[in-house]
Write a protein that holds these residues in place. Sequence first.
Motif, PDB file in Angstrom:
ATOM      1  N   ILE A  44       1.535  -4.230   7.481  1.00 19.27           N
ATOM      2  CA  ILE A  44       2.429  -3.066   7.429  1.00 19.27           C
ATOM      3  C   ILE A  44       2.152  -2.247   6.164  1.00 19.27           C
ATOM      4  O   ILE A  44       2.006  -1.021   6.195  1.00 19.27           O
ATOM      5  N   VAL A  45       2.039  -2.951   5.014  1.00 14.77           N
ATOM      6  CA  VAL A  45       1.790  -2.249   3.740  1.00 14.77           C
ATOM      7  C   VAL A  45       0.454  -1.507   3.811  1.00 14.77           C
ATOM      8  O   VAL A  45       0.362  -0.338   3.434  1.00 14.77           O
ATOM      9  N   GLU A  46      -0.568  -2.154   4.375  1.00 11.60           N
ATOM     10  CA  GLU A  46      -1.891  -1.493   4.462  1.00 11.60           C
ATOM     11  C   GLU A  46      -1.829  -0.288   5.403  1.00 11.60           C
ATOM     12  O   GLU A  46      -2.423   0.760   5.132  1.00 11.60           O
ATOM     13  N   GLU A  47      -1.035  -0.418   6.485  1.00 15.58           N
ATOM     14  CA  GLU A  47      -0.903   0.705   7.440  1.00 15.58           C
ATOM     15  C   GLU A  47      -0.259   1.903   6.727  1.00 15.58           C
ATOM     16  O   GLU A  47      -0.711   3.040   6.850  1.00 15.58           O
ATOM     17  N   ILE A  48       0.762   1.600   5.920  1.00 16.26           N
ATOM     18  CA  ILE A  48       1.460   2.684   5.190  1.00 16.26           C
ATOM     19  C   ILE A  48       0.524   3.253   4.117  1.00 16.26           C
ATOM     20  O   ILE A  48       0.408   4.475   3.950  1.00 16.26           O
ATOM     21  N   GLU A  49      -0.214   2.366   3.418  1.00 19.19           N
ATOM     22  CA  GLU A  49      -1.158   2.836   2.380  1.00 19.19           C
ATOM     23  C   GLU A  49      -2.197   3.776   3.010  1.00 19.19           C
ATOM     24  O   GLU A  49      -2.460   4.865   2.490  1.00 19.19           O
ATOM     25  N   ASP A  50      -2.731   3.360   4.157  1.00 19.78           N
ATOM     26  CA  ASP A  50      -3.779   4.185   4.795  1.00 19.78           C
ATOM     27  C   ASP A  50      -3.258   5.584   5.091  1.00 19.78           C
ATOM     28  O   ASP A  50      -3.936   6.586   4.860  1.00 19.78           O
TER      29      ASP A  50
END
Length: 344
Positions: free
Chosen positions: A113-119
Amino acid sequence: MKEQLQALEQEALSKVEEASTIKELQVVRVAYLGKKGPITEVLRGMGKLSPEERPIIGELANTVRANIANAMEEKKDAMERAELEKQLAEEQIDVTLPGRPVAVGGPHLLTSIVEEIEDLFIGLGFEVREGPEVETDYYNFEALNLPKGHPARDMQDSFYITEDLLMRTHTSPVQARTMNAIQGARPVKMICPGKVYRRDTDDATHSHQFTQIEGLYVDKNVRMSDLKGVLDRFAKHMFGEDREIRLRPSFFPFTEPSVEMDISCKVCNGEGCSVCKKTGWIEILGAGMVHPRVLEMAGYDPNEYSGFAFGMGPERIAMLKYGVDDIRHFYTNDVRFLKQYHQA
Ligand code: 2U9
């Protein structure tokens, strides 16, 4: 001597036949074909033979030696073939048998989830920054317009380590440190993911340690509409292009004005249901325009610079997106829970 050699040959051939291992065969070889073997012995007696007999016995002796050697070679080959077939049979892989399951791990739901938001935010030009989890009182509170004794401090019950050091209660200090380092020399556009700590009793929706992603954009002439545009893109990226957002007035010491952002409920499409407590809307995050005091303390002139900031809890986003009903699942490492959320 001729009979002797023939008897020796029969005797040796029957020993070869009886031999059941390569090792036993080796013993027979040494016993009959070795330097101290009986054939060698016979040949040593050649001297006593007549000149006519010598070549006959000599040839016979060589024939006998060759017959025994061939018999041994064949027996050895047969044994090795039998051993190989036995091995092949034993090692025969029944390709129809299911393979042994290889436990393949995957990213923790929170990580994805964090990586999806970061992207998403990297795509919008934000840089990702991280900072210390053990923070000073100044950067965790003072620089965020939460002076000593400010009541709002109690909203964030803290794990103090010393008079001046605590486990950070939000990731805002990373933004404050970054701005303070730049001292108004250039714009700032960053997001900051990380673990934060609050002295809270763990239950289905609260945890003493949880994750946050905060964002900050400070530049010339940044407006509320810029914030709304970015939040709308975020909501549609994470929850679907058909989601609507709404901003409700709120309060945070470090933003003025402050808002809460809600998204239209996916379950009832805004009609009202148990998920959205009959409101049709689900609260996702808090945000606002950076408080001029916060800009000043970091060396940014609020007459020249303005900015927006937002803060969210990835656990909450994951619970909404994947219907997780207890925040503690994210930390208890129950593989039954974790493996549901990674693409093997
Ligand atoms: C600076 C200036 C302003 C960060 C912000 C929020 C609103 C917010 C909550 C989200 C879920 C905390 O974990 S939570 O409960 N945060 O609603 N955070 S504005 O504002 C900043 C940060 C840094 C320099």
